[in-house]
Design a protein around this motif. Structure first.
Motif: not given
Lengths: 139, 248, 580
Positions: B210-217, B169-172, B156-160, B69-77
């Motif tokens: 570190g972005e995975c932790s920032v975007v984690c809802p 990469f196994v991923g966050p 988190c994957y979308a932010a990594c 959403v505007n370039g940031e990974p978000k839960l649209s709900c």
């Protein structure tokens, strides 16, 4: 085990542009942190050369020191210092994430742990500086 | 309730009719309490039945409706239109994933990775159910609890960027879930999981953006999990050098 | 066109709490069995994820199985089958301990034991919980554990369109693979339906978008009766507008319900006396059906608040304090902050009754068996019945485990006695189903009715005629409206004819199912001329054991449901007046 998966032929694979790190402040700061290693490495190379010069006699050492007084080299060291500080601060913050400190069962806030780290670092640096200044210049 | 109109620029990709995604704009009248997902549902129900996206619980726990959403990974709900108004909102599929259609990404790779970290209790010896539960103190629970809050939403994957550059990469999320079991006082599987977590596609790929932790809802903090696994793995490696006879 | 047929021993439809438990139970019976799990969403998206408060079982010294059974039967207004309830309470502790062994992060007491909390209608503290995300943790623990079994084969994002019945036996299914749009055929000796409820037939529900009663409709169309469908539970505390659930645990931790005068109104309806700390089965810990009715009466008296989304009352947690709320109700705080924009630590939460759970479902016995050979059902899809006319909070998660395991085990045992599933007769059945899907949905041309319009009208008709209070004329109108909508449904317009991830098709198929489910609810309600549990009729305000202490069975016919009745199994608890 998964029996159903999307048809790979129909998938659209978005490519990551080479400028991905300019898209977001956090990505840019991350790249700066990575870049800091170049300057820190450069500083260390200069340091090694300086040490090498010591064994090459007083004249060579003086000439090398004179060269380092040029504005270009001073600028380089200023930038390298800034990067070193940036790297250190982010490193201390990282430490707070990697090895969280627990006080009475609760995790210490990261900012506080980071601040304590930085405080300790500044303290140690100060001690070294005082020792350096206190040592007789002739030594 | 006041109604305003906002523009949604939604990515469309219909593999049968276009080779690359396009953008379609919709003007949506919205009341104050609508989230981005409400706007998409409005489009689907009233304007264009062909728009595809995933959603279910609309309360931020099923993990279906992740989007950019505007370039940031978000839960649209969980993001409100009013917070973007009056500017248009760009809605795109989550970054770094192959796109199946419109806003629907292919996350089958994640399910393989999740399985690979063995996210289940591994015991040296099972206790019979008749002997009751494994005791676990609140403090032992606290040690892993927040890593167990992952809803597999893929933000988190979308932010990594590491995952963006190397989809292997196994991923966050998967690493955090593997680590969650390592930390569980009931589990003995740390050594088994090391094969995957300590692999070159595991923790050592992470450069700690570190972005995975920032975007984690859900505030799972996968970045911390990965760094801690690094420390644990390195510690064990050093110990195995110093004390090769020591079995762990 | 011929279909490739994949063969398995057992097919589980749905991958929520009951489905995953069934699959694991089947997988543990024998590593030689091939278990297919077919779900229209990835397992971790299943609606079990939204369950909050906890799961009931007798795990404490002060508690006993008879007490749990009696609470459940009493809560059910004596419509539960008591032999099933006895089996349920007996196996419940075992199942919850099993889940603990599988890693569920239950909240713990200081001594390391799993904590218990009070819940509505329960006479002692017996509800195990993982903060207020019990369903989420249960689902993920089950799903992650299921990954261990290589002989569990998942068909993710596949929508089941029909059960294939041949020779009086369920032998397979057809499903649409969302990735390709193809109709796939799966053959098996046993099929377990675990698709959950169908709250989405109502406009205002705690249920997720996927809760469209698919499994109920699948069974119904295969000739299996749906039982007690008229019993629909309203949860007293949902957020106005969204219908998001605010868990009953917020009341068991001490929250108060207050009307617009700040008065704890439940004491005016025989639930008192009010106490500062919660008392079992009293006030805010009364059962859901009664609390929802109290709300409506407060509304009729003009004692409720009026907001943009209708009437509401206050759920006040402020006196509990931030520490307790953060430890035991963190999700409530998160939800209220996000979706209402207030902090329950400092402000009361606006709440109103909202459709939450369907006590009715596919008619099964205690083993999860339906009358159709080879077909099993468990969880909210099924009606065993342990919930009767009103389910007690925290019994449903446990029900998913106990009856999921029973159905899975029994299905696997049945399947292993049957030899290799034969796919021969299925090809013709699959062709017929493909033809139906093509003509009614996939290759349908023209049409003028919007899916959303029919769905919305159905939902409002259900609220009008089958809400908290019902009477003959409004229910009759709803039945009439549903017939009209069924007719209009044949003229729906589909805008999307593509194959890949066509969610419009799925919406249409779901609506098709929902219209069937709605029909059984409204018709069942119309003919039950009494008030019992969640089914409250203003024209028949009291319980009538003489005529209606019996289960409703709805059979599908082309003219709508044909209703029949079956006796309730009474073992040790004779019906008495239900008073709290």
């Amino acid at each position: 085990m998964m029996a159903t998966r999307p048809d790979p032929a129909g998938l659209y694979h978005p490519a990551m542009p080479a400028t991905w790190w300019l898209r977001k402040r956090s990505y840019f700061l991350f790249m700066l942190r990575e870049l800091s290693s170049v300057f820190i490495a450069g500083f260390l190379v200069v340091l090694l050369l300086q040490i090498a010069q010591i064994s090459s006699g007083e004249d060579a050492r003086a000439a090398f020191s004179a060269m380092l007084r040029s504005p270009g080299w001073i600028l380089f060291h200023g930038v390298a210092l800034a990067f070193a500080v940036y790297h250190s601060v982010t490193w201390f913050y990282t430490t707070s994430i990697v090895m969280p400190l627990r006080v009475r069962g609760r995790e210490l806030p990261r900012w506080l742990f980071t601040a304590l780290n930085i405080g300790a670092w500044a303290g140690v640096s100060l001690v070294i500086l005082i020792l350096y200044l206190a040592l007789p210049a002739s030594a | 309730m006041s109604e305003r109109t906002i523009t949604l620029d939604v990515t469309r990709y219909r593999p049968h009719q276009e080779a690359v995604p396009t953008v379609q704009s919709y003007a949506i009248p919205f009341p104050d309490d609508w989230v981005v997902l409400d706007a998409l549902n409005h489009i689907k129900d009233q304007v264009d039945g062909s728009l595809s996206y995933r959603w279910s619980c609309r309360m931020g726990v099923c993990g279906s409706c992740g989007m950019m959403v505007n370039g940031e990974p978000k839960l649209s709900c969980a993001v409100f239109l009013r917070d973007y108004f009056p500017r248009a909102i760009r809605v795109e599929p989550l970054s770094n994933f192959p796109v199946i259609r419109d806003l629907v990404i292919d996350m089958s790779g994640f399910l393989d990775k999740l399985k690979s970290v063995k996210p289940w209790i591994i015991r040296e010896q099972e206790k019979p159910l008749s002997e009751g539960e494994y005791l676990q103190s609140p403090r032992e629970l606290d040690a892993y609890q927040h890593f167990s809050q992952c809803i597999n939403c893929m933000l988190c994957y979308a932010a990594c960027p590491v995952f963006g550059l190397d989809s292997g990469f196994v991923g966050p999320a998967a690493i955090a879930l593997g680590y969650r079991y390592n930390l569980d006082s009931r589990d003995h599987g740390t050594a088994e999981r090391r094969e995957v977590l300590g692999d070159h596609e595991g923790i050592w790929q992470c450069t700690f953006v570190g972005e995975c932790s920032v975007v984690c809802p859900k505030h799972v903090d996968p970045a911390a999990a990965i760094q801690r696994v690094k420390v644990d793995t390195a510690k064990d490696w050093i110990l195995s050098l110093v004390m090769p006879w020591g079995q762990r | 066109m011929s279909h490739e047929i994949s063969e398995h021993d057992v097919i589980v439809i749905g991958a929520g709490g009951a489905g995953l438990r069934a699959a694991i139970a089947a997988a543990e019976l024998s590593p030689k069995l091939s278990i297919a799990v077919v779900s229209k969403v990835y397992p971790m998206r299943s609606h079990t994820v939204s369950a909050e408060g906890g799961a009931a079982a007798v795990t404490r010294e002060y508690d006993n199985l008879d007490a749990h059974a009696r609470d459940t039967i009493f809560g059910a207004d004596f419509l539960a089958d008591q032999d099933a309830v006895e089996a349920f309470v007996a196996e419940a502790p075992h199942e919850l301990i099993q889940l603990e062994h599988w890693g569920c992060p239950w909240s713990r007491d200081a001594d390391g034991r799993i904590s218990v909390r009070s819940f509505g209608g329960m006479s002692v503290k017996r509800t195990l919980f993982a903060a207020d995300k019990t369903g989420f943790h249960m689902l993920h623990a089950l799903f992650q554990t299921s990954l261990k079994y290589d002989h569990i084969v998942r068909y993710d994002e596949c929508f089941v369109t029909s059960l294939l019945v041949e020779d009086g036996r369920a032998r397979g299914i057809t499903n649409v693979n969302l990735y390709t749009g193809e109709v796939m055929v799966l053959a098996a000796n046993a099929i377990v339906l675990c698709t959950g409820g169908g709250g989405r037939v109502f406009p205002f529900t705690t249920n997720a978008a996927i809760k469209t009663g698919d499994g109920m409709a699948l069974a119904y169309r295969a000739g299996v009766p749906l039982k007690d469908m008229e019993f629909v539970q309203y949860h007293p505390t949902g957020l106005p507008g969204t219908g998001i659930l605010i868990t009953e645990a917020s009341r068991s931790e001490g929250g108060w319900l207050k009307n617009k005068d700040g008065h704890r109104y439940l004491q005016d309806y025989g639930l008192g006396p009010p106490t500062d700390t919660p008392t079992q089965r009293k006030m805010e810990l009364g059962p859901r059906d009664i609390l929802s009715r109290c709300h409506m009466q407060e509304y009729q008296k003009g004692h409720t608040f009026e907001g943009p989304h209708g009437h509401y009352v206050h759920l006040d947690l402020r006196h509990l304090g931030q520490e307790l709320i953060d430890r035991k109700l963190p999700f409530v705080r998160e939800l209220v902050r996000n979706y209402v924009g207030i902090d329950p630590v400092y402000e009361p939460i606006p709440v109103r009754p909202v459709v939450h759970y369907m006590m009715g479902g596919v008619h099964t016995d205690m083993d999860g068996k339906t009358p159709l050979e080879g077909l099993y059902a468990a969880g909210e899809t099924a009606c065993v019945s342990i919930n009767g006319a009103n389910r007690l909070g925290s019994n449903s998660l446990t029900e998913c485990l106990v009856f999921g395991a029973r159905a899975g085990r029994n299905a696997a045992e049945y399947a292993s006695g049957m030899g290799t599933p034969t796919s021969n007769p299925l090809a013709a059945l699959a062709r017929d189903e493909q033809h139906r899907l093509d003509s009614q949905f996939f290759k349908k041309e023209g049409g003028s009715e919007r899916i959303a319009a029919i769905r919305t009208e159905m939902q409002h008709a259900m609220e009008e005629g089958a809400g908290i209070y019902r009477d003959a004329s409004s229910m009759g109108a709803t039945c009439e409206k549903l017939r009209e909508l069924r007719e209009r449904f044949s003229r729906i317009r589909l805008e999307d004819s593509s194959e890949v991830f066509n969610t419009e098709r799925i919406s249409a198929l779901e609506l098709d199912f929902m219209l069937d489910v709605a029909d059984t609810i409204a018709n069942g309600a119309l003919l039950r001329k009494e008030s019992r549990g969640s089914h409250t009729r203003t024209d028949f305000p009291s319980r009538d054991d003489e005529n209606f202490l019996k289960h409703t069975l709805a059979y599908r016919t082309d003219e709508g449901p044909r209703l029949d009745y079956a006796p309730v199994k009474i073992t040790r608890w004779q019906p008495e007046e239900r008073k709290y």
